[in-house]
Design a protein around this motif. Structure first.
Motif, mmCIF file in Angstrom:
data_model
loop_
_atom_site.group_PDB
_atom_site.id
_atom_site.type_symbol
_atom_site.label_atom_id
_atom_site.label_comp_id
_atom_site.label_asym_id
_atom_site.label_seq_id
_atom_site.Cartn_x
_atom_site.Cartn_y
_atom_site.Cartn_z
ATOM 1 N N TRP A 10 67.443 28.364 -36.768
ATOM 2 C CA TRP A 10 67.460 28.180 -38.232
ATOM 3 C C TRP A 10 67.318 29.543 -38.931
ATOM 4 O O TRP A 10 68.098 29.887 -39.819
ATOM 5 C CB TRP A 10 66.314 27.241 -38.626
ATOM 6 C CG TRP A 10 66.152 27.032 -40.109
ATOM 7 C CD1 TRP A 10 65.580 27.898 -40.995
ATOM 8 C CD2 TRP A 10 66.554 25.885 -40.884
ATOM 9 N NE1 TRP A 10 65.590 27.370 -42.262
ATOM 10 C CE2 TRP A 10 66.180 26.138 -42.224
ATOM 11 C CE3 TRP A 10 67.182 24.680 -40.570
ATOM 12 C CZ2 TRP A 10 66.412 25.230 -43.248
ATOM 13 C CZ3 TRP A 10 67.410 23.771 -41.602
ATOM 14 C CH2 TRP A 10 67.030 24.054 -42.915
ATOM 15 N N ALA A 11 66.327 30.318 -38.470
ATOM 16 C CA ALA A 11 66.072 31.622 -39.111
ATOM 17 C C ALA A 11 67.244 32.568 -38.926
ATOM 18 O O ALA A 11 67.671 33.249 -39.863
ATOM 19 C CB ALA A 11 64.796 32.231 -38.544
ATOM 20 N N GLY A 15 69.630 32.175 -42.432
ATOM 21 C CA GLY A 15 69.385 33.373 -43.250
ATOM 22 C C GLY A 15 70.657 34.170 -43.508
ATOM 23 O O GLY A 15 71.189 34.169 -44.623
ATOM 24 N N SER A 43 65.270 32.924 -48.464
ATOM 25 C CA SER A 43 64.461 33.923 -47.746
ATOM 26 C C SER A 43 63.143 33.333 -47.286
ATOM 27 O O SER A 43 62.688 33.598 -46.165
ATOM 28 C CB SER A 43 64.149 35.117 -48.657
ATOM 29 O OG SER A 43 65.311 35.753 -49.005
ATOM 30 N N SER A 45 62.511 30.249 -46.619
ATOM 31 C CA SER A 45 62.790 29.310 -45.543
ATOM 32 C C SER A 45 62.891 30.039 -44.195
ATOM 33 O O SER A 45 62.401 29.558 -43.172
ATOM 34 C CB SER A 45 64.095 28.585 -45.864
ATOM 35 O OG SER A 45 64.507 27.833 -44.789
ATOM 36 N N VAL A 46 63.521 31.208 -44.216
ATOM 37 C CA VAL A 46 63.671 32.002 -42.987
ATOM 38 C C VAL A 46 62.294 32.405 -42.449
ATOM 39 O O VAL A 46 62.012 32.290 -41.245
ATOM 40 C CB VAL A 46 64.536 33.258 -43.268
ATOM 41 C CG1 VAL A 46 64.442 34.269 -42.145
ATOM 42 C CG2 VAL A 46 65.986 32.856 -43.484
ATOM 43 N N ALA A 49 60.450 29.428 -41.031
ATOM 44 C CA ALA A 49 61.019 29.042 -39.727
ATOM 45 C C ALA A 49 60.510 29.955 -38.613
ATOM 46 O O ALA A 49 60.190 29.493 -37.519
ATOM 47 C CB ALA A 49 62.541 29.080 -39.801
ATOM 48 N N LEU A 50 60.418 31.252 -38.900
ATOM 49 C CA LEU A 50 59.945 32.191 -37.868
ATOM 50 C C LEU A 50 58.485 31.925 -37.494
ATOM 51 O O LEU A 50 58.129 31.937 -36.315
ATOM 52 C CB LEU A 50 60.097 33.635 -38.366
ATOM 53 C CG LEU A 50 61.524 34.184 -38.403
ATOM 54 C CD1 LEU A 50 61.545 35.576 -39.017
ATOM 55 C CD2 LEU A 50 62.132 34.230 -37.001
ATOM 56 N N LEU A 211 67.649 39.523 -41.458
ATOM 57 C CA LEU A 211 67.933 38.096 -41.677
ATOM 58 C C LEU A 211 68.247 37.787 -43.145
ATOM 59 O O LEU A 211 67.832 36.758 -43.677
ATOM 60 C CB LEU A 211 66.755 37.235 -41.191
ATOM 61 C CG LEU A 211 66.386 37.404 -39.713
ATOM 62 C CD1 LEU A 211 65.166 36.600 -39.356
ATOM 63 C CD2 LEU A 211 67.562 37.013 -38.829
ATOM 64 N N PRO A 303 62.466 23.654 -42.099
ATOM 65 C CA PRO A 303 61.763 24.130 -40.900
ATOM 66 C C PRO A 303 60.566 23.252 -40.530
ATOM 67 O O PRO A 303 60.320 23.023 -39.344
ATOM 68 C CB PRO A 303 61.288 25.535 -41.311
ATOM 69 C CG PRO A 303 62.187 25.944 -42.415
ATOM 70 C CD PRO A 303 62.567 24.695 -43.135
#
Lengths: 324, 121
Positions: A10-11, A15, A43, A45-46, A49-50, A211, A303
């Motif tokens: 996802w990330a 991204g 951003s 969301s990335v 997710a991480l 990303l 996420p």
């Protein structure tokens, strides 16, 4: 391993691919205020997710998993099985370390940004106090006129909110042009644009611009200018367009390659938009609604849903696997 | 924009007001009216300011005397230049109406200005 990989995917995919897609959309430039939310949502969301990817690796070893399973009267082993990894304890330990490192980096960058912003604010306040002209009548209660040979205007948001106009700008612009510029700056403060740029800049620094976070920050910087332009009345748009050009051409040429702020292309875009009428089409209104109520919440919740989905599936299975 | 710390600012305010060279002892004695400070602290602050180019120094006997490298007015103008050039503006503290443009970008904008000035625009 699957939830962790899905979140990492996802990330890595959402991204960069999202930023490319959004950058190409001309429609988003018509609704800059909403587009800012979209870019920030992407951003954020990335980053979520991480952090959750590391957590997903650690989940089978966390006592919290059993507690949550108890709460739902589900079998803890069935839930934990969904998050099991071939790496075992090592992968779990690595996951939690990576998550904590990223959270620590976010906190570290945030605190550093806060500290330097405070310093810059207090230095700027003193600067405005010293440079403020005594002789001129104030332009408006909330505007400081400072002595400087280049036509410029800016505003500071956050703890000390200032709108600053230079004497050269005051001399170069007509009264109505200056009024439009001040209205533009007031819109920045009213719409909390500083907070949006700060947020984008925070995520960019924390992820070293990877990303899509760098592109996101640059887009947010451009979009807040378009949004502030849109805040002026229909009657003042022509004056604002001319003021943009007078100020851009009146300032000294840029000597360094700067990554900050608007490029000539962005200024040309602003002028072109301002020369046309402000249009809030029905399609634009629907797009706004879709982004605010659908896309941004989906980006933020996506996420979390990816992390929880396997666990819920395990809890609903009802059977307790035999573990050897 | 060169952000000064609170003690650096206090030292500079004195040097700007006096507009003459001053020793560490003189600066310290004046600062002591407001807060307790060690001689070495003020010496370090002045040394840092010298390294940043904010003050100049000359050796008199065994000690240095310091004076502001630029007047308060020049310092302020330089700081405003830094604001316009975007120096040190990270994290959305300042939002400028327009940024400085490169020469090529300015040419493009000049064409736009001519279009705007054209009688039927």
């Amino acid at each position: 391993m699957t939830p962790a990989l899905t979140l990492l995917g996802w990330a890595v995919v959402v991204g960069p691919a999202g930023t490319r897609l959004l950058s190409r959309s001309a429609r988003l430039r018509q609704i800059p205020g909403t587009a800012v939310w979209l870019w920030l949502g992407l951003s954020t969301s990335v980053v979520i997710a991480l952090v959750l990817a590391g957590l997903a690796l650690a989940l089978p070893r966390l006592p919290a998993t059993a507690t949550v399973a108890d709460f739902f009267h589900a079998c803890a082993s069935a839930v934990q099985l969904q998050y099991s990894t071939p790496g075992g304890r090592t992968a779990s330990a690595l996951g939690i370390v990576l998550s904590l490192l990223l959270v620590a980096r976010l906190a570290f960058v945030g605190l550093g940004q806060r500290r330097s912003s405070r310093r810059l604010h207090s230095e700027h306040d003193r600067l405005v106090t010293v440079a403020r002209t005594g002789g001129h009548p104030p332009l408006a209660q909330d505007v400081a006129l400072v002595r400087h040979h280049e036509p410029a205007a800016w505003c500071t948001g956050g703890r000390s909110r200032h709108i600053v106009v230079t004497t050269a700008a005051s001399a170069a612009l007509t009264e109505s042009q200056l009024g439009a510029v001040i209205e533009h700056e007031r819109a920045h403060l009213r719409r909390h644009h500083h907070a949006a740029v700060t947020w984008a800049s925070w995520l960019e620094t924390a992820l070293c611009g990877w990303l899509g976070t760098r592109r996101s920050r640059l887009q947010v910087e451009d979009l807040v200018e378009l949004d502030a332009d849109d805040a002026v009345t229909e009657r003042d748009r022509g004056d604002l367009a001319r003021a943009v050009l007078i100020m851009a051409l009146g300032q000294a040429p840029r000597t360094t390659v700067s990554s900050l702020g608007a490029t000539g292309g962005a200024v040309a875009e602003r002028v072109a938009r301002l020369r046309g009428p402000a249009t809030a089409s029905a399609a634009g209104r629907w797009l706004r609604l879709l982004i605010v109520t659908g896309v941004v919440p989906a980006l933020l919740a996506g996420p979390v849903a990816l992390l929880l989905a396997p666990g819920v599936r395990g809890a609903l299975a009802g059977l307790c696997p035999l573990l050897y | 924009m060169t952000a000064l710390g609170s003690l650096e600012r206090a030292v500079m305010e004195r040097l700007w007001a006096w507009d003459r060279p001053a020793s560490v002892r003189e600066v310290l004695d004046d600062l002591l009216q407001d807060r307790p400070l060690a001689y070495t602290t003020v010496m370090t602050v002045l040394d840092n300011l010298h390294r940043k180019g904010v003050v100049m120094r000359e050796k008199h006997g065994r000690a240095y005397s310091y004076r502001a490298a630029r007047s308060l007015e020049t310092w302020t103008a330089d700081q405003l230049d830094d604001v316009l050039a975007g120096v040190g503006n990270r994290g959305g503290v300042l939002l400028k109406f327009v940024e400085r443009m490169s020469p090529a970008e300015r040419e493009h904008l000049r064409t736009l200005m001519n279009e705007l000035d054209a009688p039927n625009s």
